[in-house]
Design a protein around this motif. Structure first.
Motif, PDB file in Angstrom:
ATOM      1  N   ARG A  41     100.476  31.993  46.378  1.00  0.00           N
ATOM      2  CA  ARG A  41     100.753  30.733  47.078  1.00  0.00           C
ATOM      3  C   ARG A  41     100.697  31.001  48.580  1.00  0.00           C
ATOM      4  N   ASP A  88     103.421  28.199  43.019  1.00  0.00           N
ATOM      5  CA  ASP A  88     104.030  29.042  41.984  1.00  0.00           C
ATOM      6  C   ASP A  88     103.256  29.089  40.665  1.00  0.00           C
ATOM      7  N   ASP A 282     110.861  33.963  50.379  1.00  0.00           N
ATOM      8  CA  ASP A 282     109.733  33.018  50.442  1.00  0.00           C
ATOM      9  C   ASP A 282     108.738  33.357  51.552  1.00  0.00           C
TER      10      ASP A 282
HETATM   11  C1  BMA Z   1     112.327  27.411  43.969  1.00  0.00           C
HETATM   12  C2  BMA Z   1     110.835  27.230  44.149  1.00  0.00           C
HETATM   13  C3  BMA Z   1     110.206  28.502  44.654  1.00  0.00           C
HETATM   14  C4  BMA Z   1     110.977  29.127  45.794  1.00  0.00           C
HETATM   15  C5  BMA Z   1     112.459  29.196  45.459  1.00  0.00           C
HETATM   16  C6  BMA Z   1     113.312  29.755  46.591  1.00  0.00           C
HETATM   17  O1  BMA Z   1     112.929  26.207  43.648  1.00  0.00           O
HETATM   18  O2  BMA Z   1     110.610  26.194  45.100  1.00  0.00           O
HETATM   19  O3  BMA Z   1     108.909  28.213  45.084  1.00  0.00           O
HETATM   20  O4  BMA Z   1     110.489  30.427  46.010  1.00  0.00           O
HETATM   21  O5  BMA Z   1     112.922  27.919  45.136  1.00  0.00           O
HETATM   22  O6  BMA Z   1     113.215  28.979  47.761  1.00  0.00           O
END
Ligand code: BMA
Length: 300
Positions: A41, A88, A282
Motif C-alpha cells: 500500500r 491492505d 503505518d
Molecule cells: C487499521 C487499518 C490499517 C492500519 C491500522 C493502524 O484499521 O486502517 O490500514 O494500518 O488501522 O492505523
C-alpha cells in the motif's frame, strides 16, 4: 525458535520509492516464480492509497516498482467505492490464480474488493464482495467441504469480531458465522481482524490476527495467532495466550499512527519457516521470522 524481528528493519521505507508518497506499508505477500512479491500500500501525497509491487530474490532485499500497479482510477465501474483509496491487500493463491482481497475506501466507508491476477501484470477487478462497513478479508487457499471460505471483520461502530463465511464461486457469500471475539481485559480487547491468509498445517488452519487496545492517548496494535479446525474452519481450536509481536522499536512506535504493528501478509516456506511482513506505525515495511512449529505450539 521463537519469533525474531529482522535486525535491519525496516526493509522498505518511502526512501525506496521512486515516486512521491507519504508512506509505504501493509503489504500482501506471496511467492511467484521463485520471487518474493509484496503488494504494498502506498499512501499518495493527497492521502489516498494505491498498490505497488516490490520484488525480491531472497525475501530481505526488495526493489519497489517505478509506479503503482493498481490505483483507484483503475476501478472504472466501481470507482465510487474506492475513490478514497485501496488498502491492505491479502493475497491467496488457488491453482495458478492469485486472488487479492483488499479494502476499498470511500464516502460509503470501507468495503471488500476482489481482484485476481495470474502474472502480477494484468489484473481483473471483480469489484465489491461485501457491503460497507467491512475489511480485513482473507480467503482460504483451497475449498473445504466443497466451498471457498473467507474471514472478514465487519467494521462499523461496535463491530469488533472476526466472521467466517462460504461461497461457491468467491463472488457470492453466505453462511455467516461469528468466528472470534476480542478477549476482554487483554491486549486485543477493543477489536481484532485477520492479519494473514490462513495456512494449512497438520493441526489446523493457522492464521495471524491483529488486536487493538485503546487508551486515552490512542490505540496500540499488536499481532497474535489462532488455529482453526481443518474441516470445520468456523471452530477456533486454539490461540496464543499473549501477543506474538508488539510495537517496541522506534520505527514501530512513531509514525503517522503511533504504536502500530499491522500485517496482512506472510510467506510460509516449504520447510515450515515463516516470513511475516508487517508495518511499523503505518510508515514502513518490516520483517519478522518464525516457523510453523513454534506458532502451533503457542496455540496449544
Ligand atoms: C487499521 C487499518 C490499517 C492500519 C491500522 C493502524 O484499521 O486502517 O490500514 O494500518 O488501522 O492505523
Amino acid at each position: 525458535m521463537g519469533i525474531t524481528k529482522y535486525s535491519k528493519n525496516p526493509i522498505i521505507t518511502k526512501e525506496n520509492v521512486q515516486f512521491k508518497v507519504n508512506s509505504i506499508f501493509n503489504p500482501g505477500a506471496v511467492k511467484y516464480k521463485d520471487k518474493y512479491i509484496l503488494l504494498c500500500r502506498v499512501e499518495m501525497p493527497i492521502g489516498r492509497s494505491s498498490l505497488v509491487i516490490a520484488e525480491s530474490k531472497d525475501g530481505f532485499n526488495f526493489k519497489v516498482a517505478s509506479k503503482p500497479i493498481l490505483t483507484p482510477e483503475d476501478h472504472k465501474e466501481h470507482y465510487e467505492y474506492v475513490k478514497w483509496g485501496i488498502e491492505d491487500p491479502r493475497i491467496t493463491q488457488i491453482g495458478n490464480v492469485f486472488y487479492i482481497a483488499y479494502t476499498g475506501y470511500s464516502k460509503y466507508q470501507p468495503l471488500i474488493i476482489l481482484a485476481k491476477t495470474e502474472n502480477f501484470k494484468d489484473f481483473k477487478i471483480h469489484g465489491p464482495i461485501s457491503e460497507p462497513s467491512n475489511k480485513d478479508c482473507a480467503i482460504f487457499p483451497e475449498k473445504i467441504n466443497g466451498y471457498y471460505w473467507r474471514v472478514d471483520r465487519p467494521s462499523a461502530e461496535n463491530r469488533r469480531d472476526i466472521w467466517i463465511s462460504q461461497s461457491p464461486d468467491l463472488i457470492h457469500w453466505g453462511g455467516y458465522k461469528a468466528l472470534q471475539e476480542p478477549e476482554q481485559g487483554s491486549w486485543e480487547q477493543d477489536k481484532i481482524g485477520s492479519s494473514s491468509t490462513p495456512v494449512k498445517t497438520k493441526d489446523g488452519w493457522l492464521m495471524l490476527y491483529h488486536g487493538v487496545r485503546s487508551f486515552g492517548t490512542g490505540s496500540v496494535y499488536k499481532l497474535g495467532v489462532v488455529l482453526l479446525d481443518l474441516e470445520k474452519p468456523w471452530i477456533l481450536k486454539g490461540k496464543s495466550k499473549e501477543h506474538i509481536l508488539s510495537p517496541d522499536k522506534d520505527y514501530e512506535r512513531v509514525g503517522d499512527v503511533n504504536n502500530v504493528i499491522f500485517s496482512n501478509g506472510w510467506i510460509v516456506e516449504e520447510n515450515g519457516d515463516i516470513k511475516i511482513y508487517y508495518s511499523g506505525a503505518d510508515m514502513n515495511i518490516c520483517l519478522a521470522e518464525t516457523n510453523i512449529e513454534y506458532l502451533l505450539s503457542l496455540c496449544k
